[in-house]
Design a protein around this motif. Structure first.
Motif, PDB file in Angstrom:
ATOM      1  N   PRO A  19       0.819  -1.212   0.000  1.00  0.00           N
ATOM      2  CA  PRO A  19       0.000   0.000   0.000  1.00  0.00           C
ATOM      3  C   PRO A  19       0.855   1.266   0.000  1.00  0.00           C
ATOM      4  O   PRO A  19       1.953   1.299   0.550  1.00  0.00           O
ATOM      5  N   GLY A  21       0.193   5.539   0.565  1.00  0.00           N
ATOM      6  CA  GLY A  21      -0.674   6.692   0.799  1.00  0.00           C
ATOM      7  C   GLY A  21      -0.487   7.749  -0.270  1.00  0.00           C
ATOM      8  O   GLY A  21      -1.409   8.480  -0.609  1.00  0.00           O
ATOM      9  N   SER A  60      -3.620   3.560  -1.531  1.00  0.00           N
ATOM     10  CA  SER A  60      -4.476   3.013  -0.490  1.00  0.00           C
ATOM     11  C   SER A  60      -4.711   4.044   0.591  1.00  0.00           C
ATOM     12  O   SER A  60      -3.816   4.821   0.923  1.00  0.00           O
ATOM     13  N   THR A  61      -5.909   4.030   1.141  1.00  0.00           N
ATOM     14  CA  THR A  61      -6.175   4.900   2.295  1.00  0.00           C
ATOM     15  C   THR A  61      -5.765   4.206   3.582  1.00  0.00           C
ATOM     16  O   THR A  61      -5.632   4.840   4.620  1.00  0.00           O
ATOM     17  N   GLY A  62      -5.535   2.888   3.513  1.00  0.00           N
ATOM     18  CA  GLY A  62      -5.028   2.142   4.664  1.00  0.00           C
ATOM     19  C   GLY A  62      -3.514   2.221   4.693  1.00  0.00           C
ATOM     20  O   GLY A  62      -2.873   2.592   3.713  1.00  0.00           O
ATOM     21  N   ALA A  63      -2.944   1.883   5.820  1.00  0.00           N
ATOM     22  CA  ALA A  63      -1.494   1.922   5.950  1.00  0.00           C
ATOM     23  C   ALA A  63      -0.991   0.596   6.494  1.00  0.00           C
ATOM     24  O   ALA A  63      -1.667  -0.069   7.272  1.00  0.00           O
ATOM     25  N   SER A  64       0.201   0.250   6.100  1.00  0.00           N
ATOM     26  CA  SER A  64       0.834  -0.946   6.626  1.00  0.00           C
ATOM     27  C   SER A  64       1.284  -0.677   8.052  1.00  0.00           C
ATOM     28  O   SER A  64       1.768   0.412   8.352  1.00  0.00           O
TER      29      SER A  64
END
Length: 141
Positions: A19, A21, A60-64
Motif C-alpha cells: 500500500p 498513501g 491506499s487509504t489504509g497503511a501498513s
C-alpha cells in the motif's frame, strides 16, 4: 516436500501488493533509492518486476503497520547492495530480536530453508517511503 499438482494454486504466480498513501512519493522512492521503475501502470497502481517476479505498489487509504517484513529481495552480494543503497539514502533498521541482532545494520541469521542449500542468511531491513518494511537477504554457504 511434495506438491499436489491438482491443487489450483500450486502453479500460480505470486505477486506482492504494497500500500501507498502517496503513489507519486512511492514512485520517486523506488526510482531514486532502489533504482526501480514501473514496467506498467494503471490508475492507482504501479507494477514492478524484479528477477521475473512482479510486485505492485497501489494507492491506499489504509497503511501498513510496518511491524513485519512485507517483501524481501534475495541478492548474491549483500555488502555491495547495502553500500549502494546507503549511498542513495536508504536507512537500514537496527534489529534486536530473539535469535539475532544487527551489527552495522546487518543481521547474521542461523538456519535457512534446506532447499536453498545454505547454512544461514545475512539480512537487512528498511522502510520504503510509505512505511512498508522491506528486507534484503543473502544466503550464506
Amino acid at each position: 516436500m511434495t506438491t499436489d499438482r491438482t491443487d489450483p494454486l500450486s502453479r500460480a504466480r505470486v505477486a506482492t501488493r504494497l500500500p501507498a498513501g502517496d503513489l507519486d512519493r512511492a514512485r520517486r522512492f523506488y526510482a531514486e533509492k532502489l533504482g526501480l521503475d514501473p514496467v506498467d501502470e494503471r490508475p492507482g497502481g504501479l507494477l514492478y518486476r524484479c528477477g521475473g517476479v512482479d510486485f505492485v505498489v497501489f494507492r491506499s487509504t489504509g497503511a501498513s503497520p510496518g511491524t513485519f517484513t512485507q517483501m524481501a529481495f534475495e541478492v548474491d552480494d549483500l555488502e555491495s547492495v547495502v553500500t549502494e543503497l546507503r549511498r542513495r539514502g536508504v536507512v537500514f533498521e537496527d534489529v534486536d530480536a530473539p535469535g539475532f541482532h544487527t551489527r552495522n545494520g546487518i543481521a547474521e541469521i542461523e538456519g535457512n530453508y534446506p532447499s536453498k542449500g545454505a547454512r544461514g542468511e545475512r539480512a537487512v531491513w528498511f522502510r520504503d517511503s510509505e512505511g512498508n518494511l522491506m528486507g534484503i537477504g543473502e544466503p550464506t554457504r
